[in-house]
Design an enzyme around this catalytic site. Structure first.
Site, short mmCIF file in Angstrom:
data_model
loop_
_atom_site.label_atom_id
_atom_site.label_comp_id
_atom_site.label_asym_id
_atom_site.label_seq_id
_atom_site.Cartn_x
_atom_site.Cartn_y
_atom_site.Cartn_z
N LYS A 177 0.88 -1.18 0.00
CA LYS A 177 0.00 0.00 0.00
C LYS A 177 0.91 1.23 0.00
O LYS A 177 1.44 1.62 1.04
CB LYS A 177 -0.90 -0.02 1.25
N GLY A 229 6.94 5.24 7.86
CA GLY A 229 6.11 6.44 7.88
C GLY A 229 6.27 7.16 9.20
O GLY A 229 7.29 7.02 9.89
N SER A 230 5.24 7.91 9.56
CA SER A 230 5.35 8.77 10.74
C SER A 230 5.23 7.95 12.02
O SER A 230 4.61 6.88 12.05
CB SER A 230 4.25 9.83 10.69
N THR A 231 5.78 8.48 13.08
CA THR A 231 5.73 7.81 14.38
C THR A 231 4.28 7.67 14.85
O THR A 231 3.89 6.63 15.39
CB THR A 231 6.58 8.59 15.40
N GLY A 234 2.73 4.86 12.99
CA GLY A 234 3.41 3.63 13.42
C GLY A 234 2.86 3.11 14.74
O GLY A 234 2.66 1.91 14.91
N GLU A 251 9.65 1.64 10.60
CA GLU A 251 10.72 2.60 10.31
C GLU A 251 10.08 3.98 10.39
O GLU A 251 9.31 4.35 9.49
CB GLU A 251 11.29 2.36 8.90
N CYS A 285 13.84 10.83 6.54
CA CYS A 285 13.71 10.39 7.94
C CYS A 285 15.02 10.60 8.68
O CYS A 285 15.03 10.90 9.86
CB CYS A 285 13.31 8.92 7.99
N GLU A 386 9.78 16.43 14.57
CA GLU A 386 10.22 16.25 13.19
C GLU A 386 9.46 17.21 12.27
O GLU A 386 8.24 17.22 12.25
CB GLU A 386 9.93 14.81 12.75
P1 NAD Z 1 2.45 8.71 7.10
O1 NAD Z 1 2.67 7.98 8.38
O2 NAD Z 1 1.45 9.79 7.06
O3 NAD Z 1 2.00 7.68 5.96
C1 NAD Z 1 2.78 6.55 5.61
C2 NAD Z 1 1.88 5.52 4.98
O4 NAD Z 1 0.94 5.05 5.94
C3 NAD Z 1 1.06 6.02 3.80
O5 NAD Z 1 0.98 4.98 2.84
C4 NAD Z 1 -0.30 6.28 4.43
O6 NAD Z 1 -1.38 6.22 3.52
C5 NAD Z 1 -0.38 5.15 5.42
N1 NAD Z 1 -1.28 5.37 6.55
C6 NAD Z 1 -1.73 6.56 7.04
N2 NAD Z 1 -2.53 6.33 8.12
C7 NAD Z 1 -2.56 4.98 8.30
C8 NAD Z 1 -3.17 4.13 9.27
N3 NAD Z 1 -3.92 4.61 10.27
N4 NAD Z 1 -2.96 2.79 9.18
C9 NAD Z 1 -2.18 2.29 8.20
N5 NAD Z 1 -1.59 3.03 7.25
C10 NAD Z 1 -1.76 4.37 7.31
O7 NAD Z 1 3.89 9.19 6.63
P2 NAD Z 1 4.26 10.09 5.37
O8 NAD Z 1 3.84 11.49 5.65
O9 NAD Z 1 3.81 9.41 4.12
O10 NAD Z 1 5.87 9.98 5.40
C11 NAD Z 1 6.68 10.80 6.18
C12 NAD Z 1 7.10 10.08 7.45
O11 NAD Z 1 7.78 8.86 7.13
C13 NAD Z 1 8.08 10.89 8.26
O12 NAD Z 1 7.73 10.84 9.62
C14 NAD Z 1 9.41 10.18 8.03
O13 NAD Z 1 10.36 10.35 9.05
C15 NAD Z 1 8.97 8.76 7.91
N6 NAD Z 1 9.99 7.99 7.20
C16 NAD Z 1 10.76 7.09 7.91
C17 NAD Z 1 11.77 6.38 7.28
C18 NAD Z 1 12.65 5.39 8.03
O14 NAD Z 1 13.26 4.53 7.39
N7 NAD Z 1 12.75 5.46 9.34
C19 NAD Z 1 11.99 6.57 5.92
C20 NAD Z 1 11.20 7.50 5.23
C21 NAD Z 1 10.20 8.19 5.89
#
Ligand code: NAD
Length: 494
Positions: A177, A229-231, A234, A251, A285, A386
């Site tokens: 996804k 994605g975001s903390t 997560g 991550e 990130c 962040e």
């Molecule tokens: P996000 O958490 O908003 O979304 C990430 C993904 O999760 C998207 O596909 C989104 O549609 C999905 N999502 C959103 N809500 C969800 C839920 N309730 N349940 C399941 N899936 C859901 O993050 P973003 O804004 O797309 O990305 C930026 C974030 O990602 C930043 O916090 C960044 O630090 C982090 N990031 C971490 C790493 C790492 O390796 N540690 C790498 C890249 C980005």
């Protein structure tokens, strides 16, 4: 205006969503709505998970050998190498990052495939010292089952590949996804999966917003969620997965320190700090967004950083001459601008940037000038949260212990950089910094061989490196009796 339409990839078929709903994809450089992708329904989520379950339990993948999986991964690697430019171009159109960075990333994806093709064939179990007569004991690794791979928008294919390659190497099946900001590049990538000849249902791609990810995580057929994605998201995923003890790797975000000692090679350090915080418009990130500078060099270093940041050339991200692109979407733009206001209100000094560029040629794009805040203290929100944008917070430190204290005083723990010529300081800092990756006289170096992940709220688990297979397998222990006589435990004299 005719727009490109993109279907989902489920069970080897290209499908619309079951209720026909679609969403728009917008180019952050010019505001153009250029494509539409499908909004998956819960029925689509279920169909994708069921297809992945069938492929895991029946058919050619369920009986595939490591050698067969390795061959498919190598083929995929070759196809990626042949199509790297197109994959890069699509990602730039979706997220506004620079073409030169995404071309480099797209080429590196092939190496990840080749690496995990090799890993597929190396021994995965161990012979145990059972210390029991007649007993042989060993471990083996079973693939975990259906994996949900949920990815963000900042490096959609790189981050997907870190999940997909080890999962496929060990025999899992996957439902992907991607972010709703970047569905198209992942769907283009799925065409290469199809071309490589992976059996139907082994890799499925469904698209849509957060609720699609949430339905996928909640699906009982999903045995493992691998999320980047975001903390905040997560934590929600971990909570949902915990209700059925589905495995998770996360991550997540960061607020990483990049620490400059006075004996450092300062021209190198400046370059490392610039790349650390401003590459990818700060949407990384691992961004070194807290720049910790020793008091003896603080003023000069901050002055040089400010000058260099103000000279970065913003421009069309598809143009190889541009040095910084846009942020990915309006919400991200607004979030970064909000943090700039917060930093000002908290008393940080705005040394450069902090606004949209004046150049009328850039007025349609979601640009933000490279921004440097000085006189930041580690308790300010600009140092604790962040931002995920081109904003550096420059903090003063006095001693090595002070640098360690400030660096570790964060909810995160993804990465850290240290700049010094003193090998003893370097080694001490590696041990003392609470972060998943520490760079010495370097920042941002990552690839498929090095485990990557975070301490604390930066996540759970590690991607890349040979240990990545641990995230997609269950360890099974086998005890084989080679000749003892088993007594009736209830009648030992019999
Ligand atoms: P996000 O958490 O908003 O979304 C990430 C993904 O999760 C998207 O596909 C989104 O549609 C999905 N999502 C959103 N809500 C969800 C839920 N309730 N349940 C399941 N899936 C859901 O993050 P973003 O804004 O797309 O990305 C930026 C974030 O990602 C930043 O916090 C960044 O630090 C982090 N990031 C971490 C790493 C790492 O390796 N540690 C790498 C890249 C980005």
């Amino acid at each position: 205006m005719a727009m490109d339409q993109y279907l989902m990839f489920v069970d080897g078929q290209w499908r619309p969503s079951s209720d026909g709903a679609v969403f728009d994809c917008t180019n952050p450089y010019n505001g153009e709505v250029w494509a539409q992708a499908q909004s998956a329904t819960s029925a689509d989520v279920d169909a994708a998970v069921q297809a992945a379950q069938r492929a895991f339990e029946e058919g050619p993948w369920s009986t595939s050998t490591p050698m067969m999986r390795a061959a498919l991964l190598r083929k995929l690697g070759d196809l990626i190498a042949d199509n790297a430019s197109e994959l890069a171009r699509l990602q730039v159109r979706e997220n506004g990052k620079l073409i030169r960075e995404l071309e480099g990333q797209a080429k590196a994806l092939a190496n990840t495939c080749y690496f995990f093709a090799g890993v597929a064939e190396i021994p995965q179990g161990e012979t145990l010292s059972a210390s029991v007569p007649h007993m042989q004991a060993f471990t083996l690794r079973d693939p975990i089952g259906v994996v949900a791979a949920i990815t963000p928008w900042n490096s959609p294919l790189l981050l997907l590949m870190s999940k997909l390659a080890p999962a496929l190497a060990v025999g899992c099946t996957v439902v992907v996804k991607p972010s709703e900001i970047t569905p198209v590049s992942t769907l283009a990538f799925a065409k290469l999966i199809e071309q490589a000849g992976f059996p139907d249902g082994v890799v499925n791609v469904i698209t849509g917003a957060g609720e699609v990810g949430s339905a996928l995580v909640a699906h009982p057929g999903v045995k493992k969620v691998s999320f980047t994605g975001s903390t905040a998201v997560g934590k929600q995923i971990a909570a949902t997965a915990a209700t059925r003890l589905a495995r998770v790797s996360l991550e997540l975000g960061g607020k990483s320190p990049n620490i400059i000692f006075p004996d450092a090679d300062l021209p190198n350090a400046i370059n490392g700090v610039m790349a650390g915080v401003f590459a990818a418009t700060g949407q990384q990130c691992l961004a070194g967004s807290r720049v910790l500078v020793h008091e003896d060099i603080y003023d000069d270093f901050a002055k040089t950083l400010t000058l260099r940041a103000s000279q970065i050339k913003l421009g069309d991200p598809q143009d190889p001459a541009s040095e910084m692109g846009t942020v990915s979407c309006q919400a991200q733009h607004d979030k970064v601008m909000r943090y700039i206001d917060i930093a000002l209100a908290d008393g940080a000094h705005l040394a450069t940037g902090g606004k949209r560029p004046d150049d009328p040629a850039l007025s349609e794009g979601l640009f933000i000038e490279p921004t440097v805040f000085t006189d930041v203290t580690n308790d300010m929100r600009i140092a604790r949260e962040e931002v995920f944008g081109p904003v550096a917070a420059v903090i003063r430190f006095t001693t090595e212990d002070d640098a360690v204290r400030i660096a570790n005083d964060t909810p995160f723990g993804l990465a850290a950089g240290v700049w010094t010529r003193d090998v003893a300081i370097a080694h001490r800092m590696i041990r003392k910094l609470r972060a998943g990756t520490v760079w010495i006289n370097n920042y941002r170096k990552v690839n498929h061989v090095g485990p990557f992940g975070g301490f604390n709220e930066s996540g759970l688990g590690r991607e890349n490196g040979i240990h990545a297979v641990d995230e997609y397998t269950e360890v099974k222990t086998a005890w084989i009796d080679t000749g003892s006589t088993i007594k009736d435990p209830f009648n030992p004299r019999a």
